[in-house]
Design a protein around this motif. Sequence first.
Motif, PDB file in Angstrom:
ATOM      1  N   LYS A   1       0.831  -1.204   0.000  1.00 21.34           N
ATOM      2  CA  LYS A   1       0.000   0.000   0.000  1.00 21.34           C
ATOM      3  C   LYS A   1       0.866   1.255   0.000  1.00 21.34           C
ATOM      4  N   GLU A   2       1.952   1.233   0.780  1.00 22.58           N
ATOM      5  CA  GLU A   2       2.846   2.395   0.814  1.00 22.58           C
ATOM      6  C   GLU A   2       3.535   2.603  -0.531  1.00 22.58           C
ATOM      7  N   ILE A   3       3.949   1.508  -1.165  1.00 26.86           N
ATOM      8  CA  ILE A   3       4.603   1.623  -2.473  1.00 26.86           C
ATOM      9  C   ILE A   3       3.607   2.124  -3.513  1.00 26.86           C
ATOM     10  N   GLN A   4       2.387   1.641  -3.456  1.00 27.36           N
ATOM     11  CA  GLN A   4       1.353   2.111  -4.382  1.00 27.36           C
ATOM     12  C   GLN A   4       1.101   3.603  -4.192  1.00 27.36           C
ATOM     13  N   SER A   5       1.131   4.061  -2.948  1.00 23.35           N
ATOM     14  CA  SER A   5       0.962   5.483  -2.671  1.00 23.35           C
ATOM     15  C   SER A   5       2.098   6.300  -3.282  1.00 23.35           C
ATOM     16  N   LEU A   6       3.322   5.779  -3.220  1.00 26.84           N
ATOM     17  CA  LEU A   6       4.465   6.461  -3.835  1.00 26.84           C
ATOM     18  C   LEU A   6       4.298   6.540  -5.351  1.00 26.84           C
ATOM     19  N   GLU A   7       3.830   5.455  -5.953  1.00 30.94           N
ATOM     20  CA  GLU A   7       3.617   5.450  -7.405  1.00 30.94           C
ATOM     21  C   GLU A   7       2.620   6.527  -7.812  1.00 30.94           C
ATOM     22  N   GLN A   8       1.577   6.681  -7.022  1.00 28.60           N
ATOM     23  CA  GLN A   8       0.569   7.695  -7.327  1.00 28.60           C
ATOM     24  C   GLN A   8       1.097   9.097  -7.059  1.00 28.60           C
ATOM     25  N   GLN A   9       1.819   9.270  -5.949  1.00 33.69           N
ATOM     26  CA  GLN A   9       2.342  10.584  -5.579  1.00 33.69           C
ATOM     27  C   GLN A   9       3.276  11.139  -6.649  1.00 33.69           C
ATOM     28  N   PHE A  10       4.149  10.279  -7.180  1.00 28.62           N
ATOM     29  CA  PHE A  10       5.150  10.732  -8.147  1.00 28.62           C
ATOM     30  C   PHE A  10       4.804  10.351  -9.589  1.00 28.62           C
ATOM     31  N   GLN A  11       3.584   9.841  -9.802  1.00 25.78           N
ATOM     32  CA  GLN A  11       3.113   9.467 -11.139  1.00 25.78           C
ATOM     33  C   GLN A  11       4.095   8.508 -11.828  1.00 25.78           C
ATOM     34  N   LEU A  12       4.465   7.478 -11.091  1.00 28.07           N
ATOM     35  CA  LEU A  12       5.470   6.538 -11.581  1.00 28.07           C
ATOM     36  C   LEU A  12       4.888   5.446 -12.467  1.00 28.07           C
ATOM     37  N   GLU A  13       3.596   5.192 -12.353  1.00 25.82           N
ATOM     38  CA  GLU A  13       3.014   4.058 -13.071  1.00 25.82           C
ATOM     39  C   GLU A  13       3.108   4.206 -14.576  1.00 25.82           C
ATOM     40  N   SER A  14       3.044   5.447 -15.086  1.00 24.51           N
ATOM     41  CA  SER A  14       3.098   5.668 -16.533  1.00 24.51           C
ATOM     42  C   SER A  14       4.451   6.196 -16.997  1.00 24.51           C
ATOM     43  N   ALA A  15       5.430   6.223 -16.096  1.00 26.54           N
ATOM     44  CA  ALA A  15       6.775   6.660 -16.475  1.00 26.54           C
ATOM     45  C   ALA A  15       7.448   5.580 -17.313  1.00 26.54           C
ATOM     46  N   GLN A  16       8.402   5.996 -18.142  1.00 31.82           N
ATOM     47  CA  GLN A  16       9.119   5.039 -18.985  1.00 31.82           C
ATOM     48  C   GLN A  16      10.477   4.647 -18.403  1.00 31.82           C
ATOM     49  N   ARG A  17      11.060   5.530 -17.609  1.00 26.55           N
ATOM     50  CA  ARG A  17      12.359   5.224 -16.997  1.00 26.55           C
ATOM     51  C   ARG A  17      12.334   5.707 -15.550  1.00 26.55           C
ATOM     52  N   TRP A  18      12.601   4.790 -14.630  1.00 24.31           N
ATOM     53  CA  TRP A  18      12.709   5.163 -13.220  1.00 24.31           C
ATOM     54  C   TRP A  18      14.166   5.420 -12.867  1.00 24.31           C
ATOM     55  N   PHE A  19      14.380   6.360 -11.949  1.00 21.59           N
ATOM     56  CA  PHE A  19      15.705   6.602 -11.394  1.00 21.59           C
ATOM     57  C   PHE A  19      15.664   6.358  -9.890  1.00 21.59           C
ATOM     58  N   PHE A  20      16.772   5.840  -9.373  1.00 30.11           N
ATOM     59  CA  PHE A  20      16.892   5.541  -7.952  1.00 30.11           C
ATOM     60  C   PHE A  20      18.237   6.075  -7.458  1.00 30.11           C
ATOM     61  N   PHE A  21      18.199   6.809  -6.361  1.00 32.09           N
ATOM     62  CA  PHE A  21      19.411   7.310  -5.720  1.00 32.09           C
ATOM     63  C   PHE A  21      19.417   6.731  -4.312  1.00 32.09           C
ATOM     64  N   ALA A  22      20.068   5.580  -4.165  1.00 30.31           N
ATOM     65  CA  ALA A  22      19.991   4.789  -2.936  1.00 30.31           C
ATOM     66  C   ALA A  22      21.189   5.069  -2.039  1.00 30.31           C
ATOM     67  N   HIS A  23      20.943   4.998  -0.727  1.00 30.04           N
ATOM     68  CA  HIS A  23      21.951   5.360   0.261  1.00 30.04           C
ATOM     69  C   HIS A  23      22.144   4.223   1.260  1.00 30.04           C
ATOM     70  N   ARG A  24      23.408   3.929   1.561  1.00 29.10           N
ATOM     71  CA  ARG A  24      23.691   2.935   2.597  1.00 29.10           C
ATOM     72  C   ARG A  24      23.205   3.421   3.958  1.00 29.10           C
ATOM     73  N   GLU A  25      23.364   4.733   4.224  1.00 28.55           N
ATOM     74  CA  GLU A  25      22.807   5.333   5.432  1.00 28.55           C
ATOM     75  C   GLU A  25      21.443   5.906   5.091  1.00 28.55           C
ATOM     76  N   ASN A  26      20.897   6.810   5.932  1.00 29.21           N
ATOM     77  CA  ASN A  26      19.506   7.200   5.725  1.00 29.21           C
ATOM     78  C   ASN A  26      19.300   8.250   4.645  1.00 29.21           C
ATOM     79  N   GLY A  27      20.370   8.830   4.092  1.00 31.30           N
ATOM     80  CA  GLY A  27      20.230   9.723   2.950  1.00 31.30           C
ATOM     81  C   GLY A  27      19.887  11.149   3.281  1.00 31.30           C
ATOM     82  N   GLU A  28      19.642  11.472   4.544  1.00 30.30           N
ATOM     83  CA  GLU A  28      19.358  12.853   4.921  1.00 30.30           C
ATOM     84  C   GLU A  28      20.664  13.634   5.006  1.00 30.30           C
ATOM     85  N   VAL A  29      20.658  14.875   4.526  1.00 29.27           N
ATOM     86  CA  VAL A  29      21.841  15.724   4.638  1.00 29.27           C
ATOM     87  C   VAL A  29      21.434  17.081   5.199  1.00 29.27           C
TER      88      VAL A  29
END
Length: 280
Positions: free
Chosen positions: A252-280
């Motif tokens: 449900k949370e992932i589905q909410s993210l898809e709707q929030q960022f309109q990812l379902e109809s995107a053609q290319r996803w980008f991911f910027f992943a962090h070993r730590e929590n990613g906050e700066v």
Amino acid sequence: MYEAFSSVYDDLMRDVPYDQFAALFERATEYVGSSFVRVIDLGCGTGVMIPHLLRRSRTVIGVDPSAEMLAVAAQKVGNYRQRVSFVQATAATLPSEGVQAEFCVSFCDVLNYVLTEEEFLASFRSIARALSKNGHFLFDLHTPYKILHVLGNQVHYDISDHQAALMTTSVDETRLLVAYDLTVFDKAKNGLYRRFDEHHEQRAYSLFTVLRALFEAGFRSVHLGADGSLFMHVPPVDLSLFATDTENEQKKEIQSLEQQFQLESAQRWFFFAHRENGEV
């Protein structure tokens, strides 16, 4: 893969948005606020991205499974030779020594060539091991939408003065897999044409599968993006949801993210992943 095509690869890939990838890398490094000693270019191919990466890194490690592609990349580095090294490996088989870095990039849908969920997770684990404790991983993927509605069951051709290329594609909708059959006629110096034939396959993964694999590999947060943008105006997704929530709650949370960022109809996803929590 790519053995026969290493000499003509750059011609065939001239429409790839390398400048867009370079801009995303620049933005990601600005976000974390530093340059790096080492950056891994995973699936480096003929090395097109290496000069861009060297602007923010002292050295670059180019990784690719094709010895022929690495040979072309090595010829290109020129004055940068002392700052670049090459390793023949896949994402899942990165050696435990000699491939250590603070940042890893993998552009141009390299990880879509991983065809099973088991190898997909193994690839992320291998990348995480190669990164420092607070390392970062920037990559892109063709989306399920693109596999099903854009790439599949098509005929593409490209003709120039010295080359003709024909590609047909077919889709396995159940597995989210697209198969490419490519034939190239390339004009040699003697005026005759060489013919190359290759078969490639790529698979798309759901956003749920990608994020869960990142968490299981040891990444703790990730910024999402789509079609040339990284959504860094909002906090990264906290991947601890895969440790605390039920699977239904996770989906449900992932589905909410898809709707929030309109990812379902995107053609290319980008991911910027962090070993730590990613906050700066």
